[in-house]
Design an enzyme around this catalytic site. Structure first.
Site, PDB file in Angstrom:
ATOM      1  CE1 TYR A  52      -4.124   2.120   0.799  1.00  0.00           C
ATOM      2  CE2 TYR A  52      -2.647   3.212   2.400  1.00  0.00           C
ATOM      3  CZ  TYR A  52      -3.953   3.054   1.777  1.00  0.00           C
ATOM      4  OH  TYR A  52      -4.853   4.014   1.894  1.00  0.00           O
ATOM      5  CB  ILE A  91     -10.652   8.988   6.566  1.00  0.00           C
ATOM      6  CG1 ILE A  91      -9.532   9.993   6.175  1.00  0.00           C
ATOM      7  CG2 ILE A  91     -12.116   9.699   6.430  1.00  0.00           C
ATOM      8  CD1 ILE A  91      -9.479  11.258   6.866  1.00  0.00           C
TER       9      ILE A  91
HETATM   10  N1  LIG Z   1     -10.132   5.576   5.151  1.00  0.00           N
HETATM   11  C1  LIG Z   1      -8.777   6.095   5.344  1.00  0.00           C
HETATM   12  O1  LIG Z   1      -8.508   5.981   6.383  1.00  0.00           O
HETATM   13  C2  LIG Z   1      -7.682   6.497   4.217  1.00  0.00           C
HETATM   14  C3  LIG Z   1      -6.766   6.993   4.606  1.00  0.00           C
HETATM   15  C4  LIG Z   1      -5.742   7.386   3.561  1.00  0.00           C
HETATM   16  C5  LIG Z   1      -6.225   6.901   2.106  1.00  0.00           C
HETATM   17  N2  LIG Z   1      -7.438   6.341   1.964  1.00  0.00           N
HETATM   18  C6  LIG Z   1      -7.646   6.303   0.367  1.00  0.00           C
HETATM   19  O2  LIG Z   1      -8.710   7.003   0.269  1.00  0.00           O
HETATM   20  C7  LIG Z   1      -9.442   6.051  -0.999  1.00  0.00           C
HETATM   21  C8  LIG Z   1     -10.995   5.839  -0.297  1.00  0.00           C
HETATM   22  O3  LIG Z   1     -10.904   5.070   0.704  1.00  0.00           O
HETATM   23  P1  LIG Z   1     -12.042   4.643   1.778  1.00  0.00           P
HETATM   24  O4  LIG Z   1     -11.623   4.510   2.832  1.00  0.00           O
HETATM   25  O5  LIG Z   1     -13.192   5.354   1.260  1.00  0.00           O
HETATM   26  O6  LIG Z   1     -12.202   3.035   1.097  1.00  0.00           O
HETATM   27  P2  LIG Z   1     -13.793   2.223   1.153  1.00  0.00           P
HETATM   28  O7  LIG Z   1     -14.602   2.709   1.987  1.00  0.00           O
HETATM   29  O8  LIG Z   1     -13.032   0.864   1.278  1.00  0.00           O
HETATM   30  O9  LIG Z   1     -14.327   2.358  -0.448  1.00  0.00           O
HETATM   31  C9  LIG Z   1     -13.404   1.988  -1.394  1.00  0.00           C
HETATM   32  C10 LIG Z   1     -13.991   2.383  -2.750  1.00  0.00           C
HETATM   33  O10 LIG Z   1     -13.280   1.869  -3.845  1.00  0.00           O
HETATM   34  C11 LIG Z   1     -13.846   1.108  -4.563  1.00  0.00           C
HETATM   35  N3  LIG Z   1     -13.151   0.081  -5.068  1.00  0.00           N
HETATM   36  C12 LIG Z   1     -12.387  -0.882  -4.322  1.00  0.00           C
HETATM   37  N4  LIG Z   1     -11.792  -1.791  -5.101  1.00  0.00           N
HETATM   38  C13 LIG Z   1     -12.309  -1.656  -6.579  1.00  0.00           C
HETATM   39  C14 LIG Z   1     -11.977  -1.967  -7.709  1.00  0.00           C
HETATM   40  N5  LIG Z   1     -11.208  -3.270  -7.780  1.00  0.00           N
HETATM   41  N6  LIG Z   1     -12.518  -1.519  -9.015  1.00  0.00           N
HETATM   42  C15 LIG Z   1     -13.386  -0.529  -8.750  1.00  0.00           C
HETATM   43  N7  LIG Z   1     -13.488   0.163  -7.517  1.00  0.00           N
HETATM   44  C16 LIG Z   1     -13.002  -0.494  -6.592  1.00  0.00           C
HETATM   45  C17 LIG Z   1     -15.243   0.358  -3.873  1.00  0.00           C
HETATM   46  O11 LIG Z   1     -16.166   0.057  -4.822  1.00  0.00           O
HETATM   47  P3  LIG Z   1     -17.242  -1.145  -4.199  1.00  0.00           P
HETATM   48  O12 LIG Z   1     -18.069  -0.316  -3.136  1.00  0.00           O
HETATM   49  O13 LIG Z   1     -17.843  -1.795  -5.368  1.00  0.00           O
HETATM   50  O14 LIG Z   1     -16.189  -2.220  -3.292  1.00  0.00           O
HETATM   51  C18 LIG Z   1     -15.460   1.710  -2.858  1.00  0.00           C
HETATM   52  O15 LIG Z   1     -16.223   2.485  -3.851  1.00  0.00           O
HETATM   53  C19 LIG Z   1      -8.321   4.857  -1.042  1.00  0.00           C
HETATM   54  O16 LIG Z   1      -8.017   5.082  -2.157  1.00  0.00           O
HETATM   55  C20 LIG Z   1      -7.837   4.804   0.135  1.00  0.00           C
HETATM   56  O17 LIG Z   1      -6.566   4.294   0.132  1.00  0.00           O
HETATM   57  C21 LIG Z   1      -8.169   6.095   2.794  1.00  0.00           C
END
Ligand SMILES: NC(=O)c1ccc[n+]([C@@H]2O[C@H](COP(=O)([O-])OP(=O)(O)OC[C@H]3O[C@@H](n4cnc5c(N)ncnc54)[C@H](OP(=O)(O)O)[C@@H]3O)[C@@H](O)[C@H]2O)c1
Length: 252
Positions: free
Chosen positions: A162, A195
């Site tokens: 990651y 987050i």
């Molecule tokens: N949450 C945190 O603390 C955090 C911190 C730093 C960075 N980020 C980054 O922020 C971004 C969003 O994170 P999040 O926490 O909102 O994640 P999340 O709640 O797990 O949501 C992930 C999203 O990505 C989509 N996704 C996953 N795999 C996919 C694939 N193979 N093809 C198409 N879509 C896919 C999912 O779609 P489905 O609903 O169809 O599965 C969902 O819409 C990511 O890049 C993550 O690395 C998050």
């Protein structure tokens, strides 16, 4: 002064005086992506991608929001959805947000766990960007925001895949910003800290407690706190900001 060309009218042909530009958000069905879709739909015609049919999709109730199923692993599917959107007009705003984690120490990580995380978090951002780029350049205006992570800056125990992907996304953003600096297209990265989303629900309680102590604000961020920055970075107000990384991390 920066031009701000007009977009097209509502996608569904309803009578409407407002000209809306098109935005594409990858992984917009849940979490941070969903908050970004919500915020951008106030001003733009927003297409978003998702992988699996999720109940959240039904919760969007705007004629300006259009879900498209496309697995970010699938290069052909990405080309297909971008071509489909381009039939409605130029994609002026691209948010590369879709991301996954598959945490394991490097010693124990499988090739598949490495490849999957690099594929969704990094390769797909390149595929989407390249597919959108030529029309965006021809359109004379654009905004690209890549959702990286503070893990891409600091590294993370058990997160070499990651961290490599998210650090790669920062290098990608900075290079692309140089290439597009004279094209009226800005490229920036956001590095969220912790987050509240499904992704951070996976963190075991003991680790959660020590993380909260480490974060200067002693709390996780909200999806809205990330989406608000995206709103600014895609606005015309941010026209002199490119190639930057913005932490949204409660002081980490
Ligand atoms: N949450 C945190 O603390 C955090 C911190 C730093 C960075 N980020 C980054 O922020 C971004 C969003 O994170 P999040 O926490 O909102 O994640 P999340 O709640 O797990 O949501 C992930 C999203 O990505 C989509 N996704 C996953 N795999 C996919 C694939 N193979 N093809 C198409 N879509 C896919 C999912 O779609 P489905 O609903 O169809 O599965 C969902 O819409 C990511 O890049 C993550 O690395 C998050």
């Amino acid at each position: 002064m920066e031009g701000f060309p007009t977009g097209r009218c509502c996608w569904n042909g309803n009578s409407c005086n407002q000209m809306r530009k098109i935005a594409l958000v990858t992984g917009g069905s849940r979490g941070i992506g969903k908050a970004i879709v919500d915020v951008l739909s106030e001003e733009f015609d927003v297409y978003y991608t998702y992988r699996s049919t999720s109940s959240e999709i039904a919760k969007f109730e705007s004629k300006y929001i259009h879900p498209l199923k496309a697995d970010s692993h699938d290069y052909e599917a990405i080309q297909r959805v971008v071509a489909e959107i381009l039939q409605h007009g130029t994609i002026s705003i691209l948010i590369n947000n879709a991301g996954i984690t598959k945490d394991k120490t490097c010693r124990n990580m499988t090739k598949e766990e490495w490849d999957d995380v690099i594929s969704i978090n990094l390769n797909a951002a390149f595929y989407y960007t390249q597919a959108c780029l030529r029309p965006m350049i021809d359109g004379g205006w654009g905004r690209i925001v890549n959702i990286s992570s503070i893990i891409g800056l600091s590294g993370g125990f058990g997160q070499s895949n990651y961290a490599a992907a998210k650090a790669g996304l920062i290098g990608f953003s900075k290079s692309l910003a140089l290439e597009l600096a004279t094209k009226n297209i800005t490229v920036n990265a956001i590095a969220p800290g912790y987050i509240q989303t499904d992704m951070t629900k996976q963190i075991p309680e003991g680790i959660m407690t020590s993380l909260l102590e480490k974060i200067p604000m002693h709390r996780f961020g909200t999806v809205t706190e990330v989406a608000s920055l995206v709103r600014y970075l895609v606005s015309k107000d941010s026209s002199y900001i490119t190639g930057q990384v913005f932490n949204v991390s409660g002081g980490l």
